[in-house]
Design a protein around this motif. Structure first.
Motif, PDB file in Angstrom:
ATOM      1  N   VAL A 192       0.877  -1.175   0.000  1.00 14.66           N
ATOM      2  CA  VAL A 192       0.000   0.000   0.000  1.00 14.66           C
ATOM      3  C   VAL A 192       0.916   1.228   0.000  1.00 14.66           C
ATOM      4  N   PRO A 193       0.674   2.219  -0.877  1.00 11.88           N
ATOM      5  CA  PRO A 193       1.575   3.385  -0.897  1.00 11.88           C
ATOM      6  C   PRO A 193       1.565   4.140   0.426  1.00 11.88           C
ATOM      7  N   GLU A 194       2.663   4.816   0.723  1.00 15.51           N
ATOM      8  CA  GLU A 194       2.876   5.433   2.041  1.00 15.51           C
ATOM      9  C   GLU A 194       2.316   6.870   2.117  1.00 15.51           C
ATOM     10  N   THR A 195       1.661   7.342   1.067  1.00 19.13           N
ATOM     11  CA  THR A 195       1.194   8.735   1.056  1.00 19.13           C
ATOM     12  C   THR A 195      -0.199   8.872   1.687  1.00 19.13           C
ATOM     13  N   GLY A 196      -0.539  10.081   2.164  1.00 15.31           N
ATOM     14  CA  GLY A 196      -1.883  10.353   2.690  1.00 15.31           C
ATOM     15  C   GLY A 196      -2.271   9.359   3.773  1.00 15.31           C
ATOM     16  N   LEU A 197      -3.476   8.791   3.670  1.00 16.63           N
ATOM     17  CA  LEU A 197      -3.929   7.808   4.669  1.00 16.63           C
ATOM     18  C   LEU A 197      -3.121   6.525   4.619  1.00 16.63           C
ATOM     19  N   GLY A 198      -2.324   6.342   3.553  1.00 19.16           N
ATOM     20  CA  GLY A 198      -1.454   5.167   3.444  1.00 19.16           C
ATOM     21  C   GLY A 198      -0.491   5.070   4.614  1.00 19.16           C
ATOM     22  N   GLU A 199      -0.067   6.203   5.180  1.00 16.49           N
ATOM     23  CA  GLU A 199       0.848   6.169   6.333  1.00 16.49           C
ATOM     24  C   GLU A 199       0.177   5.453   7.513  1.00 16.49           C
ATOM     25  N   ALA A 200      -1.095   5.802   7.776  1.00 14.98           N
ATOM     26  CA  ALA A 200      -1.811   5.166   8.897  1.00 14.98           C
ATOM     27  C   ALA A 200      -2.099   3.693   8.589  1.00 14.98           C
ATOM     28  N   ILE A 201      -2.471   3.398   7.346  1.00 13.41           N
ATOM     29  CA  ILE A 201      -2.764   2.009   6.969  1.00 13.41           C
ATOM     30  C   ILE A 201      -1.507   1.149   7.148  1.00 13.41           C
ATOM     31  N   ASN A 202      -0.375   1.643   6.647  1.00 13.89           N
ATOM     32  CA  ASN A 202       0.870   0.870   6.755  1.00 13.89           C
ATOM     33  C   ASN A 202       1.326   0.739   8.195  1.00 13.89           C
ATOM     34  N   ASP A 203       1.094   1.781   8.995  1.00 14.94           N
ATOM     35  CA  ASP A 203       1.430   1.700  10.415  1.00 14.94           C
ATOM     36  C   ASP A 203       0.667   0.530  11.066  1.00 14.94           C
ATOM     37  N   ARG A 204      -0.646   0.447  10.798  1.00 12.90           N
ATOM     38  CA  ARG A 204      -1.446  -0.639  11.391  1.00 12.90           C
ATOM     39  C   ARG A 204      -0.979  -1.997  10.858  1.00 12.90           C
ATOM     40  N   LEU A 205      -0.692  -2.061   9.554  1.00 10.90           N
ATOM     41  CA  LEU A 205      -0.285  -3.341   8.958  1.00 10.90           C
ATOM     42  C   LEU A 205       1.063  -3.808   9.521  1.00 10.90           C
ATOM     43  N   ARG A 206       2.003  -2.871   9.697  1.00  9.18           N
ATOM     44  CA  ARG A 206       3.316  -3.264  10.243  1.00  9.18           C
ATOM     45  C   ARG A 206       3.162  -3.812  11.649  1.00  9.18           C
ATOM     46  N   ARG A 207       2.265  -3.197  12.437  1.00 11.04           N
ATOM     47  CA  ARG A 207       2.079  -3.690  13.813  1.00 11.04           C
ATOM     48  C   ARG A 207       1.321  -5.020  13.823  1.00 11.04           C
ATOM     49  N   ALA A 208       0.398  -5.172  12.869  1.00 11.69           N
ATOM     50  CA  ALA A 208      -0.312  -6.458  12.765  1.00 11.69           C
ATOM     51  C   ALA A 208       0.673  -7.566  12.379  1.00 11.69           C
ATOM     52  N   ALA A 209       1.742  -7.210  11.650  1.00  9.82           N
ATOM     53  CA  ALA A 209       2.718  -8.207  11.187  1.00  9.82           C
ATOM     54  C   ALA A 209       3.856  -8.419  12.170  1.00  9.82           C
TER      55      ALA A 209
END
Ligand code: AMP
Ligand code: MG
Length: 336
Positions: free
Chosen positions: A309-326
């Motif tokens: 998922v790209p890291e721009t805009g809401l992508g920062e929050a999405i990737n933050d959650r995904l990294r912690r889920a992983a």
């Protein structure tokens, strides 16, 4: 537990006979599952230590993790915290909405020490979600409300998620359908200069920096210090399945959390597939993130693989959650 179903497109919480019962439950120190635009909150009267203690025990949340207090209006928020110029600009631009401000706590504030974890700061939000604001107005004070899920697990974005995790611990759940944003609030601390972003969320960093006219600071990790946000715990938002990020292919037995129009290699291997946004829209992806993780987890797949998922805009929050889920489980106390 009782359920109060509300169709906010056609009815107002004010008109419902259920409203008085839910307000009484909150006044009596009970817990209520409340929808907001971000995720469902596990709400209690923030001025009652016993009620806040129930939140920590129901969620199995560590007590060093302070709670966000939700209020009905900016004017109400000024009773509890000091707003500097940055905080004023951010409140003006983003409230009501998915932004939490951490501010110096006003002396004599009725918000209990358990809600602020004994800190001299307080986290305040005026949510866009009508129900939380209505209930806060009715009880005449702030509502402490973390996400309505077991601590460290996937956040709740529907009333059914709340019931599945906490149904036996709450007096009511208010069911107003799925949350429109689907990811928690952005938390910004306005305690010094420049303001710090403690957690990415429903308002993008770029939007906040545009209002402030300068860059936000990222918090410095201090060795051994208690985390300031649950979002700063390494393992969080965790499904039962393992999570594999940046998947360019799908291995046999994996479930696929896809993003965008182009499927990964060997996607036919997936035991189940859910696309966060087939068109690659980050707002849609945020809305579908937690419900998608829950849905794929229910398939019993050993691993959920996730496309980039790209890291721009809401992508920062999405990737933050995904990294912690992983993140490796059992690392719940580490800083990122
Ligand atoms: P949530 O789990 O979504 O309720 O988020 C709560 C988070 O808000 C905490 O973990 C903190 O990061 C932040 N927060 C709440 N209260 C304070 C406070 N008094 N000082 C600093 N951060 C706070
Ligand atoms: Mg949470």
């Amino acid at each position: 537990m009782k359920r109060w179903t509300l169709d906010l497109d056609h009815e107002s919480p004010t008109d419902s006979p259920r409203a008085a019962e839910v307000v009484k439950a909150l006044r009596d120190g009970m817990l209520v599952g409340v929808p907001t635009e971000t995720v469902y909150g596990l709400a209690a009267d923030a001025t009652q230590p016993d009620a806040c203690a129930r939140i920590f025990s129901a969620k199995r949340r560590p007590r060093f993790n302070p709670l966000i207090s939700h209020v009905a209006s900016f004017d109400a928020a000024t009773e509890y915290g000091y707003f500097n110029d940055d905080a004023l600009k951010l409140a003006e631009a983003f409230w009501p909405g998915p932004l939490t401000l951490v501010l110096p706590k006003k002396p004599g504030s009725p918000i209990c020490d358990l809600a602020t974890a004994g800190l001299d700061s307080v986290a305040l939000r005026v949510p866009a979600g009508l129900v939380m604001r209505f209930l806060s107005e009715q009880i005449g004070g702030p509502l402490a409300a973390p996400s309505a899920n077991v601590s460290g697990k996937i956040s709740a974005t529907t009333a059914d998620d709340v019931v599945a995790d906490l149904g036996d611990k709450i007096a009511y759940v208010v069911d107003a359908g799925p949350c429109p944003i689907g990811i928690e609030s952005t938390i910004v601390a306005c305690l010094g200069d420049p303001p710090q972003i403690l957690r990415s969320g429903g308002v993008s960093r770029e939007a906040i920096e545009a209002v402030l006219g300068r860059s936000l600071q990222d918090p410095e990790p201090e060795a051994g210090a208690a985390p300031q946000a649950p979002g700063m715990l390494l393992s969080h938002y965790a499904p039962s399945a393992s999570v594999r990020l940046d998947a360019a292919d799908v291995k046999p037995g994996e479930a696929l959390l896809a993003f965008g129009p182009k499927p990964p290699r060997s996607h036919g291997n997936a035991v189940a597939t859910l696309n966060l946004s087939p068109t690659g829209d980050l707002t849609e992806a945020a809305k579908n993130l937690f419900s998608g993780l829950r849905q794929l987890d229910r398939t019993g797949a050993h691993t959920i693989c996730v496309q980039t998922v790209p890291e721009t805009g809401l992508g920062e929050a999405i990737n933050d959650r995904l990294r912690r889920a992983a993140a490796p489980r059992g690392t719940a106390m580490q800083r990122s």
